[in-house]
Design a protein around this motif. Structure first.
Motif, short mmCIF file in Angstrom:
data_model
loop_
_atom_site.label_atom_id
_atom_site.label_comp_id
_atom_site.label_asym_id
_atom_site.label_seq_id
_atom_site.Cartn_x
_atom_site.Cartn_y
_atom_site.Cartn_z
N LEU A 169 42.39 41.75 45.30
CA LEU A 169 42.47 40.72 46.35
C LEU A 169 42.79 41.28 47.37
N TRP A 170 42.57 40.65 48.57
CA TRP A 170 42.90 41.28 50.08
C TRP A 170 43.58 40.19 50.78
N ASP A 171 44.72 40.38 51.39
CA ASP A 171 45.40 39.48 52.37
C ASP A 171 45.37 40.42 53.63
N GLY A 172 44.55 40.17 54.52
CA GLY A 172 44.38 40.97 55.69
C GLY A 172 45.31 40.48 56.69
N ALA A 173 45.81 39.21 56.72
CA ALA A 173 46.85 38.89 57.81
C ALA A 173 48.05 39.12 57.65
N GLY A 233 43.08 39.53 34.66
CA GLY A 233 42.12 39.01 35.20
C GLY A 233 42.39 37.74 35.43
N ALA A 234 43.00 37.10 34.47
CA ALA A 234 43.39 35.28 34.54
C ALA A 234 44.46 35.27 35.62
N ALA A 235 45.34 36.20 35.50
CA ALA A 235 46.57 35.95 36.49
C ALA A 235 46.00 36.06 38.12
N LEU A 236 44.84 36.95 38.00
CA LEU A 236 44.39 37.30 39.61
C LEU A 236 43.56 36.10 39.90
N ALA A 237 42.81 35.58 39.02
CA ALA A 237 42.03 34.55 39.26
C ALA A 237 42.81 33.29 39.59
N ALA A 238 44.06 33.30 38.98
CA ALA A 238 44.78 31.93 39.29
C ALA A 238 45.39 31.94 40.66
#
Length: 374
Positions: free
Chosen positions: A134-138, A96-101
Motif C-alpha cells: 500500500l502507498w501513502d503518498g501524502a 495479506g489479512a493485516a494489509l487488507a485490514a
C-alpha cells in the motif's frame, strides 16, 4: 527564588512547548524543563513523520487538524517544516489479512500498488519478499527541531520564561495556587499544566492527583549504511504491514527500528542490543542489504494510556491541574492542533475553527473518560 505566573507548564518537550507558546500571548507562562535543554528525551528522538494514516481515530483527527499549520509555517531559515517522503506498507504472503485490514481502516487514504511499483519506489526491496503493498503518498518528514524551536522562540517573544535544570521535587496547592518546587527555584501559579511525558503520572502523584495510567514504552532505532553510497533521499519510508519494523532514509543513511514497545519506568532510555539485532534481522530479510556496522543507536520512551489516545483536559479531582500527556508516538505530528486545542481548553474557550470538521472531539481526550483508571 520564587517566581509567580498565571500558568506553570511542566515539561519542555513538544507538548509543553506548544501549549506554552499558544498560551503566552494572553497569560504569563513559565515552562519548566528538568534537563539542561528542552526536548532532550522523546521529542529529540522521534522518527519525525507527518501522516494522517498513523494512530487511533482521535490522533488521526488531530493530525488532520495540524495540516494547515504544518503546511503554512516555516522554520528559522524560512524552509518548510515538511518535506515529501511517502510511506510504503509491505506485506509478505502471510500478511495479506493485516494489509487488507489496514487498507479498510484507512478508508481510501492508502492506495494499493503492485510489487513491481513498490520495487521501483524502493530498489532495495528484496526480490520475492513482498506479496502486496500500500502507498501513502501524502506522508512527509517533519523538521522536528525547527518546529520545537519555533514554539520556544514564540513563548519567549510573548514574554514567557523557560527554566532549565528544573527537575520537580514537590508539587502542592494552597489558597488556589499550585506551588512547584524545582532545582531552579519555586514557581507559583493558579494553573498547572502537566506535560511531563513519561513522568506525567509521577508528577500527578506528587501533586496528590489521580494518575491516568500512563505506560511508557521503549522504542529503539539505529542508523546503518546503505549497501552502495548514500541513501537516495527520494526513497520512501518502509513500514511492515504488522509494524514489526520500519526503515527511513536519514541524511544519507538508513534509520531502522524493530518498532518495539517494551514497557519501561520513566528514564533516559537506552537501546538494548537485542532490540537492535532484531531490527537488523528483520530489515535484512526485507531489503537487499547486509548490515556490517551500526553507525548510531538510541531509544526513546513513548507513553500511552489504555485506549491509545492522548489525554488533554483538567483533572476532575484537582482544581487547576491540566493534563497534556499520553501522546504515544504521535506527539510531533499532532503538536500544532493539540497545542492549540489544549490552550483553548486551559483558557475555557471553544476549540479552534475547523477542528470539528477535521473530526477532533475534546471528549475523546478528556482525562475523565471511561477506562483511564491507574
Amino acid at each position: 527564588m520564587t517566581r509567580t505566573a498565571d500558568i506553570a507548564v511542566i515539561g519542555g518537550g513538544i507538548a509543553g512547548a506548544s501549549v506554552a507558546a499558544e498560551l503566552a500571548g494572553t497569560a504569563e507562562v513559565v515552562l519548566l524543563e528538568r534537563e539542561a535543554r528542552p526536548g532532550y528525551h522523546t521529542t529529540g528522538r522521534s522518527a519525525a513523520l507527518y501522516t494522517c494514516t498513523y494512530g487511533p481515530a482521535g490522533v488521526r483527527a488531530l493530525s488532520r487538524a495540524s495540516g494547515p499549520s504544518f503546511h503554512g509555517w516555516a522554520g528559522p531559515s524560512g524552509a518548510p517544516l515538511l518535506r515529501p517522503r511517502g510511506v510504503l506498507f509491505l506485506a509478505r504472503e502471510d500478511q495479506g489479512a493485516a494489509l487488507a485490514a489496514l487498507e479498510t481502516e484507512m478508508a481510501g487514504a492508502l492506495a494499493p500498488i503492485d510489487v513491481a511499483e513498490a520495487r521501483a519506489r524502493l530498489p532495495l526491496l528484496r526480490a520475492g519478499y513482498a506479496a502486496a503493498a500500500l502507498w501513502d503518498g501524502a506522508a512527509s518528514d517533519i523538521d522536528v527541531d525547527a518546529l520545537h524551536q519555533r514554539y520556544l522562540r514564540a513563548l519567549k517573544a510573548a514574554g514567557g520564561a523557560v527554566l532549565t535544570d528544573a527537575e520537580v521535587g514537590a508539587v502542592t496547592r494552597a489558597g488556589g495556587v499550585w506551588r512547584v518546587e524545582t532545582r531552579a527555584g519555586t514557581v507559583e501559579a493558579p494553573v498547572l499544566v502537566n506535560a511531563a511525558g513519561a513522568w506525567a503520572d509521577e508528577i500527578a502523584r506528587m501533586a496528590g492527583v489521580r494518575p491516568v495510567g500512563l505506560t511508557p514504552k521503549r522504542r529503539t532505532a539505529a542508523l546503518i549504511d546503505p549497501p552502495a553510497g548514500p541513501a537516495d533521499d527520494g526513497w520512501p519510508m518502509v513500514v511492515d504491514a504488522e509494524e514489526a519494523f520500519y526503515v527511513k532514509p536519514d541524511a544519507g543513511k538508513l534509520l531502522i527500528s524493530p518498532a518495539d514497545a517494551t514497557p519501561s519506568a520513566p528514564c533516559d532510555a537506552q537501546p538494548e542490543e537485542m532490540d537492535v539485532a532484531i531490527a537488523v534481522d528483520r530489515v535484512e530479510r526485507a531489503l537487499d542489504l547486509s548490515v556490517r556496522r551500526i553507525a548510531h543507536k538510541w531509544a526513546g520512551l513513548r507513553s500511552f494510556v489504555a485506549d491509545g489516545e492522548p489525554v488533554a483536559g483538567y483533572a476532575p479531582d484537582a482544581e487547576g491541574f491540566f493534563w497534556l500527556a499520553g501522546q504515544g508516538g504521535y506527539g510531533i505530528q499532532t503538536a500544532p492542533a493539540l497545542g492549540q486545542l489544549a490552550a483553548a481548553l486551559v483558557a475555557g474557550r471553544a476549540q479552534p475553527d475547523g477542528f470539528a470538521d477535521a473530526g477532533v472531539n475534546p471528549a475523546v481526550l478528556a482525562p475523565d473518560r471511561p477506562g483511564l483508571a491507574a
